[in-house]
Design a protein around this motif. Structure first.
Motif, mmCIF file in Angstrom:
data_model
loop_
_atom_site.group_PDB
_atom_site.id
_atom_site.type_symbol
_atom_site.label_atom_id
_atom_site.label_comp_id
_atom_site.label_asym_id
_atom_site.label_seq_id
_atom_site.Cartn_x
_atom_site.Cartn_y
_atom_site.Cartn_z
ATOM 1 N N GLN A 147 0.904 -1.346 -0.122
ATOM 2 C CA GLN A 147 0.121 -0.091 0.019
ATOM 3 C C GLN A 147 0.909 1.204 0.132
ATOM 4 O OE1 GLN A 147 -2.234 -0.855 3.637
ATOM 5 N NE2 GLN A 147 -4.106 -1.473 2.185
ATOM 6 N N ALA A 148 2.196 1.142 0.248
ATOM 7 C CA ALA A 148 3.092 2.209 0.326
ATOM 8 C C ALA A 148 4.568 1.773 0.269
ATOM 9 C CB ALA A 148 2.708 3.151 1.656
ATOM 10 N N LEU A 149 5.552 2.772 -0.080
ATOM 11 C CA LEU A 149 6.770 2.449 0.039
ATOM 12 C C LEU A 149 7.323 3.463 0.961
ATOM 13 C CD1 LEU A 149 7.626 2.408 -3.904
ATOM 14 C CD2 LEU A 149 7.380 0.447 -2.496
ATOM 15 N N PRO A 150 8.619 2.719 1.659
ATOM 16 C CA PRO A 150 9.205 3.647 2.677
ATOM 17 C C PRO A 150 9.966 4.806 2.024
ATOM 18 C CG PRO A 150 10.428 1.477 2.130
ATOM 19 C CD PRO A 150 9.098 1.535 1.259
ATOM 20 N N GLU A 151 10.030 5.879 2.832
ATOM 21 C CA GLU A 151 10.686 6.935 2.290
ATOM 22 C C GLU A 151 12.298 6.924 1.565
ATOM 23 O OE1 GLU A 151 10.639 10.286 5.127
ATOM 24 O OE2 GLU A 151 8.771 10.080 5.476
ATOM 25 N N GLN A 152 12.751 5.765 2.611
ATOM 26 C CA GLN A 152 14.314 5.210 1.857
ATOM 27 C C GLN A 152 14.349 4.924 0.620
ATOM 28 O OE1 GLN A 152 12.464 4.841 4.949
ATOM 29 N NE2 GLN A 152 14.011 5.187 6.358
ATOM 30 N N PHE A 153 13.122 4.426 -0.014
ATOM 31 C CA PHE A 153 13.234 3.776 -1.371
ATOM 32 C C PHE A 153 13.698 4.666 -2.252
ATOM 33 C CE2 PHE A 153 11.408 1.810 -4.915
ATOM 34 C CZ PHE A 153 11.482 0.520 -4.536
ATOM 35 N N GLU A 168 -2.408 6.018 -3.710
ATOM 36 C CA GLU A 168 -1.717 7.451 -3.905
ATOM 37 C C GLU A 168 -0.530 6.990 -4.743
ATOM 38 O OE1 GLU A 168 -1.355 9.681 -0.921
ATOM 39 O OE2 GLU A 168 -3.439 10.066 -0.281
ATOM 40 N N PHE A 169 0.104 7.662 -5.750
ATOM 41 C CA PHE A 169 1.026 7.624 -6.500
ATOM 42 C C PHE A 169 2.394 7.552 -5.355
ATOM 43 C CE2 PHE A 169 4.858 8.491 -9.180
ATOM 44 C CZ PHE A 169 4.337 7.710 -10.348
#
Length: 815
Positions: A8-14, A32-33
């Motif tokens: 559902q989401a990606l970590p900021e560190q991605f 959300e994109f």
């Protein structure tokens, strides 16, 4: 590769993965994109298909190196203007969203080669323009900047139903002005008694201004219910139309539902997924009140049951695909009893996506069933009000509010004004002169004509060398010409032929003696010969060109008109020239045309009396190849007849039956067979077969591959159609098994597994089938092992592909 997870989401560190080139996040749960992707300036491929995205951020322009962007099957309502800054894009896939308007300057994405936009409620540019590709979008936006925009609200209304269902009388009553003035008083009801119009003349087209104050206009197509018209009906089923299925309530019984309602719904759904359908019951005045209610409720109930049954069937098939995907490919390829034995994950995901598309694009059937009587103005007014309210619904018919360049609208109007309105066709230069009057220069004309073709206003085949110099703008006359061929009335055809020869010199190439004052004996001889031609047409679908010209008088006057019409009929897949050598003139001999939909003989026979050839006897079958298409829900009407025409350029020495074709590809025999379903639980099937000895089995593959490709092209016209493809086991066929094992057809569209030479047929225990009988020969690739080398260095080559030993020896000697 992070697809098919529950992300559902990606970590900021991605965003630290600055060297990432390709990322696949398809089939997840993103609403959300992912913001963590926006700083990845070096990204080249991004796949976000089948998520729940509602928008795309404007900062996507920062991904300046993107070559591939897949955003299909989400919930995106608009695209940011900044997307046009991704000028390096080569693949852009947006289908299955809710996009109504594309950004200005969208045509700047000129490098996009792979472009998919279908299944969006597009208004600007119009859907028909967007489907043609980025160059056409660029031309539309450029034209819109040249001239003022115009909105032209006209909705296509199609009346469908069985013969004698009351379509023609309903059309007359709906489109008559006096109906609108009747508001239901008892005296007015009695005073209104429309005279029944003559029986339907086939397919008829009527313009109907339903509400002048609101500017609502319909173009009404009354589609003939006779079975002989089934081959041409699909040409009139198009997206963005309102379908009215007409049922005769006076004769309707629950047992008639599959033929009077169910089959029509299946056809419309297969041709136009997500189409809007209104069910109208006619002859309500002939039913008692209780009977009327029961019949309407039964139709409504059976529609719901059919839709439920179809959806459950698709869900079961999708579940089998899911179970196969859950197994590792190696495990799936190890057991011949496994579902989708040997099929790659990529092909399985493609099949699953198609099932999901079919489930998401069911018909929009308006309920309840609307009973009407053409002798009751109240019921007619109720139907008119319903049609108008549906037509005005922007979410149901966004195309009614599409914006066009004013010059395109003027060009359309000029084509239908005197003196050119009465002509059968216009040359390209005639249209170019009209274009100049509309303010269109020659270089801008083609895009306008292409739009008018795609929206069904006229016919312009820019991809046909024989037709691209002509514009067929008079669709009414063209439909009249089609009606001549598809009304299977021997007396009517003979009457037309006699009228065509009465008192005139005979057409060029006729065998009749031309005399100013024919004697009674000559009249009898002429009538007898014409009767012979009519019989040959109705039994075998055969007509010589000069008789076709007689049938089409007064529509056809000049020989050029006839030749163009025959080219057009061939392009539509309705007939083919039987005895014309490929690429050569006939040298004065009579041209014979075959209409496959008229062939009545069950078993093919050689037409030696025309082309002077005989079908050779069947040789000993060493190994047989057979590809079978199965249609569990509906078989597209007229498909076999049109397919028969499409393959004519690939075969020789052909002989046609009603459901079977014998022919040759070079010296290799091929057989195309259609088998209608014998019961409710059995599917219709269409098979393509050939045979050869085992050392030469590749020639059999070469024979049937073009025929398979032609069928696949035709089936693309039915995006909502469910069908399966299988390759039948050659060992089972050789043994004469009534139910040969069927390998998945997906094997045809994937590379042969490396090192695999044979596969197992589970019906014959552990018996192995040579892989050449299941996979078509893959292209042989001879490639150097490095990109640069000098004459003084040793050089090695890789030879890839499972080919015959003789071919390998040839390469070895050559190298």
């Amino acid at each position: 590769m992070l697809d098919n997870n529950g992300l559902q989401a990606l970590p900021e560190q991605f965003s630290h993965l600055q060297r990432l080139k390709m990322l696949n996040l398809s089939s997840n749960l993103f609403e959300e994109f992912p913001a963590a992707l926006l700083p990845l300036a070096g990204m080249e491929e991004l796949y976000l298909s089948r998520n729940q995205l509602t928008s795309v951020p404007s900062l996507i322009s920062g991904l300046g190196r993107l070559l591939t962007l897949w955003l299909d099957n989400n919930r995106i309502r608009y695209l940011p203007d900044s997307i046009v800054e991704l000028t390096g894009l080569e693949e852009l896939v947006l289908q299955g969203n809710q996009i109504a308007v594309l950004p200005d300057n969208f045509g700047q994405l000129s490098r996009v080669g792979l472009w998919k936009i279908k299944d969006n409620p597009l208004i600007q540019p119009p859907y028909e323009v967007c489907m043609k590709g980025i160059p056409y979008i660029a031309a539309y936006q450029k034209e819109l900047a040249h001239s003022q925009p115009a909105v032209q609200p006209r909705l296509k209304l199609l009346l469908m139903g069985h013969k004698a269902s009351g379509k023609t009388l309903l059309r007359h009553c709906l489109t008559e002005e006096r109906v609108g003035g009747s508001q239901g008083g008892a005296d007015k009801e009695k005073s209104y008694s429309p005279s029944p119009p003559p029986g339907s003349k086939g397919i008829e087209v009527t313009s109907w201004t339903a509400d002048a104050s609101r500017g609502l206009r319909f173009i009404v197509y009354d589609l003939a219910g006779d079975e002989s018209y089934e081959v041409i009906q699909p040409f009139f089923l198009s997206p963005g139309a309102l379908y009215v299925l007409v049922v005769n309530l006076a004769t309707y019984e629950p047992c008639f539902f599959p033929t009077t309602v169910g089959s029509f719904l299946h056809r419309v759904g297969a041709r136009v997924p997500h189409a809007v359908v209104c069910i109208v019951g006619t002859h309500a005045d002939l039913c008692a009140e209780r009977e009327l209610e029961e019949k309407c409720l039964d139709i409504h109930r059976q529609i719901a049951l059919q839709e439920k049954h179809d959806a459950e069937g698709l869900n079961r098939l999708a579940q089998v695909v899911d179970e196969a995907l859950a197994r590792d490919f190696e495990l799936r390829s190890a057991s011949p009893h496994a579902a989708y034995y040997g099929v790659s994950d990529k092909n399985l995901r493609r099949r699953k996506a198609h099932f999901q598309y079919l489930l998401n694009h069911r018909l929009q059937i308006l309920s309840p069933v609307l009973p009407v009587s053409c002798w009751d103005p109240r019921l007619l007014q109720r139907l008119r009000d319903k049609l108008l309210s549906v037509a005005e619904h922007r979410e149901i018919f966004p195309n009614l509010h599409r914006v066009l360049p004013r010059s395109w609208q003027v060009l359309e109007e000029l084509h239908f004004q005197p003196p050119q309105a009465q002509r059968l066709w216009l040359s390209w230069w005639d249209s170019a002169r009209l274009g100049l009057q509309a303010g269109l220069t020659e270089d801008r004309l083609q895009s306008a004509l292409s739009y008018l073709h795609e929206s069904g206003k006229l016919l312009y085949f820019e991809d046909s060398p024989a037709l691209k110099e002509h514009v067929f703008h008079n669709l009414t006359r063209l439909i009249d010409i089609l009606n001549v061929f598809f009304q299977r009335d021997a007396s009517l055809l003979l009457h037309k032929l006699l009228l065509g020869t009465n008192g005139e010199g005979e057409a060029e190439g006729e065998s009749f003696p031309a005399m100013a004052l024919p004697t009674p004996n000559q009249d009898v001889l002429r009538a007898t010969q014409l009767h012979h031609y009519v019989e040959g047409f109705l039994l075998h679908g055969l007509l010589p060109a000069h008789v076709i010209r007689l049938l089409l008088k007064p529509h056809v006057q000049a020989q050029q008109d006839l030749q163009l019409l025959l080219e057009l009929l061939e392009k539509m897949g309705l007939c083919y020239c039987l005895n014309k050598p490929k690429g050569k003139p006939l040298n004065g001999s009579t041209a014979w045309y075959k209409f496959p939909c008229y062939v009545q003989n069950e078993v093919p026979h050689a037409e030696a009396w025309i082309n002077g050839t005989n079908l050779a006897g069947q040789s000993f079958v060493a190994e047989q190849l057979q590809i079978e298409y199965s249609f569990p829900f509906t078989f597209p009407p007229g498909l076999f007849a049109r397919y028969s025409v499409q393959i004519n350029s690939h075969v020789v020495h052909r002989s046609d039956g009603k459901f079977q074709i014998f022919a040759y590809r070079g010296k290799v025999p091929v057989v195309v067979s259609y088998r209608p379903a014998k019961g409710v639980l059995q599917p219709d099937t269409l098979s393509i077969a050939s045979h050869a000895s085992l050392p030469n089995i590749w020639t059999a593959w070469q024979a049937i591959t073009p025929l398979v490709e032609e069928l696949n092209v035709l089936l693309q016209e039915w995006p909502g159609l469910h069908y399966t493809v299988h390759i039948l086991c050659s060992k089972c066929l050789k043994r004469g098994s009534p139910n040969p094992h069927a390998f998945p057809g997906e094997l045809l569209s994937q590379p042969r597994p490396e090192g695999v030479a044979e596969i197992i047929c589970p019906k014959n225990g552990s018996e192995r089938v040579n892989v050449a009988l299941v996979y078509p020969p893959t292209p042989t690739v001879i490639s150097p092992c490095s990109n640069s080398w000098s004459l003084n260095e040793p050089r090695t080559f890789n030879i890839v592909g499972n080919q015959r030993p003789q071919a390998y020896s040839c390469w070895k000697k050559h190298l």
